[in-house]
Design a protein around this motif. Structure first.
Motif, short mmCIF file in Angstrom:
data_model
loop_
_atom_site.label_atom_id
_atom_site.label_comp_id
_atom_site.label_asym_id
_atom_site.label_seq_id
_atom_site.Cartn_x
_atom_site.Cartn_y
_atom_site.Cartn_z
N VAL A 1 0.80 -1.14 -0.13
CA VAL A 1 0.20 0.11 0.08
C VAL A 1 0.87 1.25 0.06
O VAL A 1 1.94 1.61 0.78
N VAL A 2 0.67 2.22 -0.68
CA VAL A 2 1.33 3.49 -0.92
C VAL A 2 0.22 4.69 -0.56
O VAL A 2 -0.81 4.57 -1.12
N MET A 3 1.03 5.44 -0.02
CA MET A 3 0.39 6.85 0.49
C MET A 3 0.85 7.99 -0.26
O MET A 3 2.07 7.87 -0.65
N VAL B 1 4.73 9.95 -4.12
CA VAL B 1 4.62 8.82 -3.11
C VAL B 1 5.21 9.40 -1.84
O VAL B 1 6.22 9.95 -1.65
N ALA B 2 4.48 9.20 -0.64
CA ALA B 2 4.90 9.56 0.63
C ALA B 2 5.03 8.68 1.68
O ALA B 2 6.05 8.85 2.40
N GLY B 3 4.64 7.59 1.53
CA GLY B 3 4.82 6.39 2.46
C GLY B 3 4.30 5.13 1.88
O GLY B 3 3.68 5.07 1.00
N LEU B 4 4.84 3.95 2.59
CA LEU B 4 4.64 2.62 2.10
C LEU B 4 4.25 1.99 3.37
O LEU B 4 4.63 2.15 4.58
N THR B 5 3.25 0.94 3.19
CA THR B 5 2.99 -0.15 4.36
C THR B 5 2.46 -1.19 3.68
O THR B 5 2.67 -1.27 2.31
N LEU B 6 1.76 -1.91 4.46
CA LEU B 6 1.21 -3.24 3.83
C LEU B 6 -0.16 -3.24 4.26
O LEU B 6 -0.46 -2.68 5.36
N SER C 1 -16.19 -3.19 -0.46
CA SER C 1 -16.11 -1.85 -0.04
C SER C 1 -16.74 -1.57 1.47
O SER C 1 -16.87 -0.69 1.83
N PHE C 2 -17.15 -2.88 2.01
CA PHE C 2 -17.75 -2.90 3.46
C PHE C 2 -16.80 -2.33 4.34
O PHE C 2 -15.69 -2.22 4.28
N ASP C 3 -17.37 -2.16 5.41
CA ASP C 3 -16.68 -1.42 6.61
C ASP C 3 -15.56 -2.53 7.22
O ASP C 3 -16.26 -3.52 7.24
N GLY C 4 -14.49 -2.08 7.60
CA GLY C 4 -13.62 -2.97 7.96
C GLY C 4 -12.81 -3.85 6.97
O GLY C 4 -12.16 -4.90 7.19
N SER C 5 -13.02 -3.44 5.64
CA SER C 5 -12.39 -4.37 4.56
C SER C 5 -11.09 -4.13 4.12
O SER C 5 -10.64 -4.66 3.11
N ALA C 6 -10.56 -3.07 4.74
CA ALA C 6 -9.05 -2.86 4.38
C ALA C 6 -8.23 -2.47 5.90
O ALA C 6 -7.84 -1.36 6.08
N PRO C 7 -7.63 -3.68 6.31
CA PRO C 7 -6.69 -3.26 7.39
C PRO C 7 -5.46 -2.84 6.64
O PRO C 7 -5.08 -3.35 5.84
N ILE C 8 -4.94 -1.85 7.37
CA ILE C 8 -3.67 -1.03 6.86
C ILE C 8 -2.64 -0.99 7.98
O ILE C 8 -3.17 -0.33 9.18
N GLY C 9 -1.57 -1.20 7.81
CA GLY C 9 -0.60 -1.23 8.73
C GLY C 9 -0.09 0.51 8.77
O GLY C 9 -0.52 1.42 8.11
N ASP C 10 0.91 0.65 9.86
CA ASP C 10 1.54 1.94 9.97
C ASP C 10 2.46 2.51 8.73
O ASP C 10 3.29 1.64 8.17
N PHE C 11 2.35 3.60 8.15
CA PHE C 11 3.07 3.99 7.00
C PHE C 11 4.45 4.34 7.32
O PHE C 11 4.72 5.13 8.25
N LYS C 12 5.49 3.94 6.62
CA LYS C 12 6.92 4.22 6.87
C LYS C 12 7.27 5.28 5.61
O LYS C 12 6.66 5.12 4.56
N PRO C 13 8.14 6.17 5.81
CA PRO C 13 8.37 7.05 4.92
C PRO C 13 9.05 6.54 3.71
O PRO C 13 9.58 5.51 3.85
N THR D 1 -2.03 -1.90 -4.20
CA THR D 1 -1.42 -2.10 -5.37
C THR D 1 -1.72 -3.40 -6.08
O THR D 1 -1.11 -3.80 -7.09
N GLY D 2 -2.52 -4.32 -5.43
CA GLY D 2 -2.74 -5.61 -6.22
C GLY D 2 -2.09 -6.56 -5.10
O GLY D 2 -1.28 -6.36 -4.44
N THR D 3 -2.76 -8.00 -5.54
CA THR D 3 -2.28 -9.00 -4.63
C THR D 3 -1.78 -10.19 -5.22
O THR D 3 -2.17 -10.49 -6.39
N PRO D 4 -0.67 -10.82 -4.81
CA PRO D 4 -0.34 -11.98 -5.44
C PRO D 4 -1.08 -13.33 -5.46
O PRO D 4 -2.14 -13.23 -4.60
N LYS D 5 -0.77 -14.48 -5.72
CA LYS D 5 -1.54 -15.75 -5.48
C LYS D 5 -1.43 -15.96 -4.22
O LYS D 5 -0.69 -15.58 -3.21
N GLY D 6 -2.45 -16.89 -3.62
CA GLY D 6 -2.54 -17.54 -2.41
C GLY D 6 -3.68 -17.19 -1.53
O GLY D 6 -3.77 -17.43 -0.45
N VAL D 7 -4.55 -16.16 -2.10
CA VAL D 7 -5.79 -15.76 -1.34
C VAL D 7 -6.53 -16.97 -0.93
O VAL D 7 -6.67 -18.18 -1.64
#
Length: 208
Positions: free
Chosen positions: A64-66, A83-88, A113-125, A178-184
């Protein structure tokens, strides 16, 4: 920086497209763009509220990019300057519902797009790391589920930013899944999720 809009890119890893082929997903040379509301975000350490009675909820681990902003019509060769920051993060998906909607030619919002559908980590510069040379993993209850290599993206981050800026003037606090790899795979209440990247950090959530 507060999250503004959440943009999501689908169909960006070939092997992920292949693993959903049995559900009718096909490569067509284009990525998919959709959005989630800010209420979809789940902060680091908060419980992930899985929907009940709506079919399986799948995890999709993503870089995930900010953005700092950037405005409209950003050239690809200038896009990383926004781009300001990166996380997962996790793009949670009601897979059964998504397939039903897709097969009917309807929009995906109810499944994505339901509530709670996007857990996001803390952004790093963002320190001008090579965004196409990152790796990340998702473990669920200690089991490796996904191993992402951004070198395998069909649409690199800079291209994603350029594509989005053709429709939206990008603003500070906008984020891109930015998209997901295999393994869902499906998540269950009580599952413990750990997203990790040597270049970005380690982020944990428990499903409720």
């Amino acid at each position: 920086m507060k999250i503004n809009r959440i943009f999501c890119i689908g169909k960006n890893y070939a092997e992920h497209i292949d693993e959903l082929a049995h559900l009718g997903y096909k490569p067509d040379g284009e990525c998919v763009v959709f959005m989630k509301p800010a209420s979809a975000a789940v902060a680091l350490g908060d419980p992930i509220p899985l929907p009940r009675g709506r079919g399986g909820v799948h995890h999709e681990a993503e870089l995930v990019v900010m953005l700092t902003g950037g405005g409209a019509d950003i050239p690809v060769d200038e896009a990383l300057g926004a781009v300001a920051g990166l996380t997962l993060g996790l793009d949670l998906t009601l897979r059964d519902l998504q397939t039903q909607l897709k097969n009917k030619g309807k929009p995906w919002e109810l499944s994505k797009s339901f509530d709670g559908s996007a857990p996001i980590g803390d952004f790093k510069p963002y320190l001008e790391q090579d965004l196409q040379a990152l790796e990340f993993t998702l473990h669920v209850n200690g089991e490796l589920r996904q191993h992402g290599r951004t070198a395998e993206m069909l649409f690199p981050v800079a291209q994603q930013i350029a594509i989005l800026s053709q429709t939206w003037a990008l603003e500070p606090g906008d984020v891109i899944f930015t998209g997901t790899p295999k393994g869902v795979a499906e998540l269950k209440p009580g599952d413990h999720c750990v997203l990790e990247s040597a270049a970005i950090g380690r982020f944990e959530w428990t499903c409720a």
